[in-house]
Enzyme design. Structure first.
Site: not given
Lengths: 216, 165
Positions: B26, B32, B49
């Site tokens: 990711t 995040c 995520h």
């Protein structure tokens, strides 16, 4: 009137055109202000209005991992949202060098404090003129926050603007204006940057009603 | 013959699982958090995520479970259990939760990065899933890639290069 806080950000063509015009007025004023600041001609393309999944928003401006110099701020008042001024690091360096006669680069840390604060001020002028034009056009009160600079991956930066929206939806609306700085001496060396405006979902309703247009 | 695996991309507010030789990746983690649950005996792993610490923040009818720490971790466990990894075999690694902008965030979204990290840790702890390694906080964006074969999480940042945890 339908409110935009049930995961429904859907808009029609008329609403999209209105937001393009909103971007045109705001970013046009911002481009003029920046042009006066650095004494160069700055042109602008007709803004795009992206109504896109978060992943697609992350891919704008060269992709999630593209390293950019950004100025970020929020705005509040009758309408609220986030704003980003984004330039690739080398172009941001060139831009700021127009104002700061110091040898520095945004491509590698440590970053010159003077250059960072100059870039922050550029963002401040850009956002101030953009939002003032919007405020005048919409007859609404809009107050910007103090801008902050971050030099990092585009995805890590723009995702900050998605956090508040993510409570409501899995996609966002972004008004994306590309500005082009033309160098009169070297025609080939143009700098391209983006101004992103991400209105909060509730603010869309407010903008449309202010202009006498129904939500879809 | 050993073949190179596929890189499975996990988007923002998204999750997926993979088995070696495939890897999970990711990119552009800011505030995040990327959480990885893995089972080395089965050489498989899941990655989420996560954008927000808790699904109570949602003002949405349909809930995307991958978006919130409290829903993404159980959802990943379900996916991995279906694929043959019981949850007591799972270990965790995580990265992200940076504070990209100092002043930003009022009310419920204040310090969202650190709060995402706290929430992920709290839920893993409650489920007794050991956190083997973490690279969290700071003010840099991260791109991460996990190899279910070795259990290694590779972290790339713009200004500090590459590290492996």
């Amino acid at each position: 009137m339908k409110q935009h806080h049930e995961g429904n950000l859907a808009i029609g063509d008329l609403q999209k055109d209105i937001l393009k015009e909103v971007g045109n007025i705001g970013a046009g004023n911002a481009a003029n202000a920046l042009s006066q600041l650095i004494g160069k001609k700055i042109t602008m393309n007709v803004p795009d209005v992206h109504l896109s999944a978060f992943n697609e928003i992350m891919e704008l401006a060269g992709g999630t991992e593209n390293v950019v110099a950004s100025v970020f701020l929020t705005f509040s008042g009758d309408v609220s949202g986030t704003m980003f001024f984004v330039l690739p690091v080398f172009e941001a360096t060139k831009f700021v060098q127009e104002l700061v006669p110091e040898d520095f680069s945004f491509a590698e840390p440590p970053f010159s404090e003077l250059a960072v604060s100059a870039y922050q001020e550029i963002g401040n002028i850009m956002a101030g003129s953009y939002l003032t034009a919007l405020s005048d056009f919409l007859h609404l009160q809009i107050t910007p926050s103090v801008p902050e600079v971050a030099i990092d991956m585009f995805g890590a930066i723009i995702s900050f603007g998605l956090i508040e929206i993510s409570r409501v939806a899995d996609y966002a609306l972004a008004i994306d204006a590309e500005i082009i700085v033309e160098d009169s001496k070297q025609v080939t060396e143009t700098m391209r940057g983006h101004i992103f405006l991400l209105p909060s979902p509730d603010s869309l309703t407010r903008i449309f009603s202010q202009l006498g247009v129904q939500d879809v | 013959m050993k073949t190179a695996g596929t890189i499975i991309q996990v988007g923002i507010a998204d999750m997926n699982i993979a088995r070696a030789p495939d890897t999970l990746r990711t990119s552009g983690l800011g505030s995040c958090v990327g959480v990885v649950l893995y089972d080395l005996s089965q050489k498989q792993a899941g990655m989420a995520h996560i954008m927000l610490p808790d699904s109570s923040l949602a003002r949405q009818k349909s809930l995307n479970r991958a978006k919130y720490a409290d829903t993404a971790i159980p959802a990943l466990i379900e996916m991995l259990e279906k694929a043959g990894s019981p949850y007591w075999k799972l270990k965790a690694k995580l990265a992200g939760g940076a504070q990209m902008f100092k002043a930003y965030g009022a009310g419920q979204l204040m310090r969202i990065g650190p709060r995402n990290v706290e929430a992920v840790k709290r839920h893993l702890h409650a489920l007794e899933i050991p956190i083997v390694a973490a690279d969290v906080g700071g003010n840099s964006g991260r791109t991460i890639q996990f190899n279910p074969e070795t259990g290694e999480l590779v972290i790339r940042t713009v200004n500090k290069g590459i590290s492996v945890i």
